[in-house]
Scaffold this active site. Structure first.
Site, PDB file in Angstrom:
ATOM      1  N   ASP A  84       0.847  -1.195   0.000  1.00 19.92           N
ATOM      2  CA  ASP A  84       0.000   0.000   0.000  1.00 19.92           C
ATOM      3  C   ASP A  84       0.890   1.255   0.000  1.00 19.92           C
ATOM      4  OD1 ASP A  84      -2.415   1.422   0.225  1.00 19.92           O
ATOM      5  OD2 ASP A  84      -2.342   1.405   2.413  1.00 19.92           O
ATOM      6  N   GLY A  88     -11.352   4.427   2.908  1.00 17.41           N
ATOM      7  CA  GLY A  88     -12.695   3.834   2.997  1.00 17.41           C
ATOM      8  C   GLY A  88     -13.362   3.979   4.356  1.00 17.41           C
ATOM      9  N   ASN A 143      -8.559   0.841   6.478  1.00 13.32           N
ATOM     10  CA  ASN A 143      -7.518   0.602   7.476  1.00 13.32           C
ATOM     11  C   ASN A 143      -7.959   1.110   8.848  1.00 13.32           C
ATOM     12  OD1 ASN A 143      -5.061   0.116   8.742  1.00 13.32           O
ATOM     13  ND2 ASN A 143      -4.219   2.094   8.139  1.00 13.32           N
ATOM     14  N   THR A 144      -8.217   2.421   8.935  1.00 11.57           N
ATOM     15  CA  THR A 144      -8.519   3.032  10.233  1.00 11.57           C
ATOM     16  C   THR A 144      -9.684   2.354  10.956  1.00 11.57           C
ATOM     17  OG1 THR A 144      -7.722   5.123   9.342  1.00 11.57           O
ATOM     18  CG2 THR A 144      -9.025   5.247  11.355  1.00 11.57           C
TER      19      THR A 144
HETATM   20  P1  13P Z   1      -8.560   4.548   5.944  1.00 15.34           P
HETATM   21  O1  13P Z   1      -7.466   4.408   6.964  1.00 15.34           O
HETATM   22  O2  13P Z   1      -9.168   5.876   5.942  1.00 15.34           O
HETATM   23  O3  13P Z   1      -9.556   3.439   6.053  1.00 15.34           O
HETATM   24  O4  13P Z   1      -7.849   4.416   4.506  1.00 15.34           O
HETATM   25  C1  13P Z   1      -7.157   3.250   4.177  1.00 15.34           C
HETATM   26  C2  13P Z   1      -6.394   3.391   2.930  1.00 15.34           C
HETATM   27  O5  13P Z   1      -6.760   4.122   2.037  1.00 15.34           O
HETATM   28  C3  13P Z   1      -5.170   2.601   2.782  1.00 15.34           C
HETATM   29  O6  13P Z   1      -4.480   2.932   1.637  1.00 15.34           O
END
Ligand code: 13P
Length: 287
Positions: free
Chosen positions: A84, A209, A231-232
């Site tokens: 990523d 997302g 991710n978050t």
């Molecule tokens: P978030 O942490 O906002 O969910 O985004 C994840 C992301 O885009 C990883 O590349």
């Protein structure tokens, strides 16, 4: 066996749903995501930031761990292991280590340099059958020390980068990593529409997302988004579940020093988050 993300994303774009990329940080995270994907018969992409890569003892360790899990957990749904927001050097290291997919984030370079570096990596990935994601227009917010302003990508630049032969394209449309501020203007669907018009069948990637309302996610999918990164939200779910467990004093019950028990509520919370997202993205039953 790990697979390139190409086939799963081509199918997603044609079928008007999105495959989730869930970032991993450790064994529990990875296991929760893989088990949920298998249970829901959904394709999945495991995302690894460069920071998480260092934390987990390097890319080779991660490839070993994930390949071991695919076999031991009898995972049969398509799984891609994806770098990523990779640097050029990070992408090379992941290709070497056995990742099945990489993102080269050249969005902070002038477009000419982004194009030159992406071209080189596309050639290498094609030779190895690895999928590659490129980025145009930086995604806002902060992720692992990489800070972007959240601009909207130029559709002509998107076309230029899509034509280099990348597998998927991340284009900034007002999305940001982490939590969205109260005064967030929302996704720019005009920009997304213009990008999709110019790039045709190219699967588009929505970063950030976490915290995007369900109706915006669905509209983005209808306009060509076929991969959504989360991710978050998994981090928050893990943190909250662990905090509640400790606050209730449950970590001190029984033997009171069992790390497996301490990490179990967080792992379950990640499973629930991943399930909710796969249902929202429409990837359930699409493996
Ligand atoms: P978030 O942490 O906002 O969910 O985004 C994840 C992301 O885009 C990883 O590349």
């Amino acid at each position: 066996m790990l697979v390139s993300a190409k086939e799963m994303l081509t199918k997603a774009k044609a079928g008007k749903y999105a495959v989730g990329q869930f970032n991993i940080n450790n064994l529990e995270w990875t296991k929760s995501i893989l088990l949920t994907a298998q249970e829901l018969n959904s394709p999945v992409i495991l995302g690894v930031s460069e920071g998480a890569g260092k934390y987990m003892c390097g890319y080779k360790t991660i490839v070993g761990m994930v390949n071991g899990m695919l076999e031991e957990l009898k995972i049969t749904v398509p799984v891609a292991l994806h770098l990523d927001h990779g640097s050029y050097e990070g992408a090379l290291a992941c290709i070497e280590a056995g990742f099945s997919s990489v993102m080269f984030d050249g969005s902070h370079y002038p477009i000419e340099e982004n194009v030159a570096k992406t071209t080189e990596l596309v050639k290498l990935c094609n030779e190895k059958g690895i999928s590659i994601e490129a980025e145009v227009g930086s995604i806002g917010g902060e992720e692992d020390g990489v800070v972007g302003a959240g601009e909207c990508a130029d559709p002509d630049e998107c076309k230029m980068v899509a034509d280099l032969g990348v597998t998927m394209l991340a284009a900034g449309i007002g999305n940001i990593h982490g939590k969205y501020p109260d005064n967030w203007a929302g996704l720019s669907f005009d920009t997304l529409d213009a990008i999709q018009q110019k790039t045709g069948d190219m699967p588009l990637v929505l970063h950030g997302g976490t915290g995007i309302p369900a109706d915006m996610i669905q509209k983005a999918i209808s306009l060509g988004v076929s991969k959504i990164n989360v991710n978050t939200e998994c981090q928050l779910a893990f943190q909250e579940a662990t905090r509640k467990y400790i606050e209730a004093g449950k970590d001190l019950e029984g033997k009171g020093f069992d790390p497996r028990k301490l990490l179990a509520p967080g792992a379950d919370a990640i499973k629930a988050t991943v399930k909710e997202k796969m249902e929202l993205f429409g990837s359930v039953g699409k493996a």
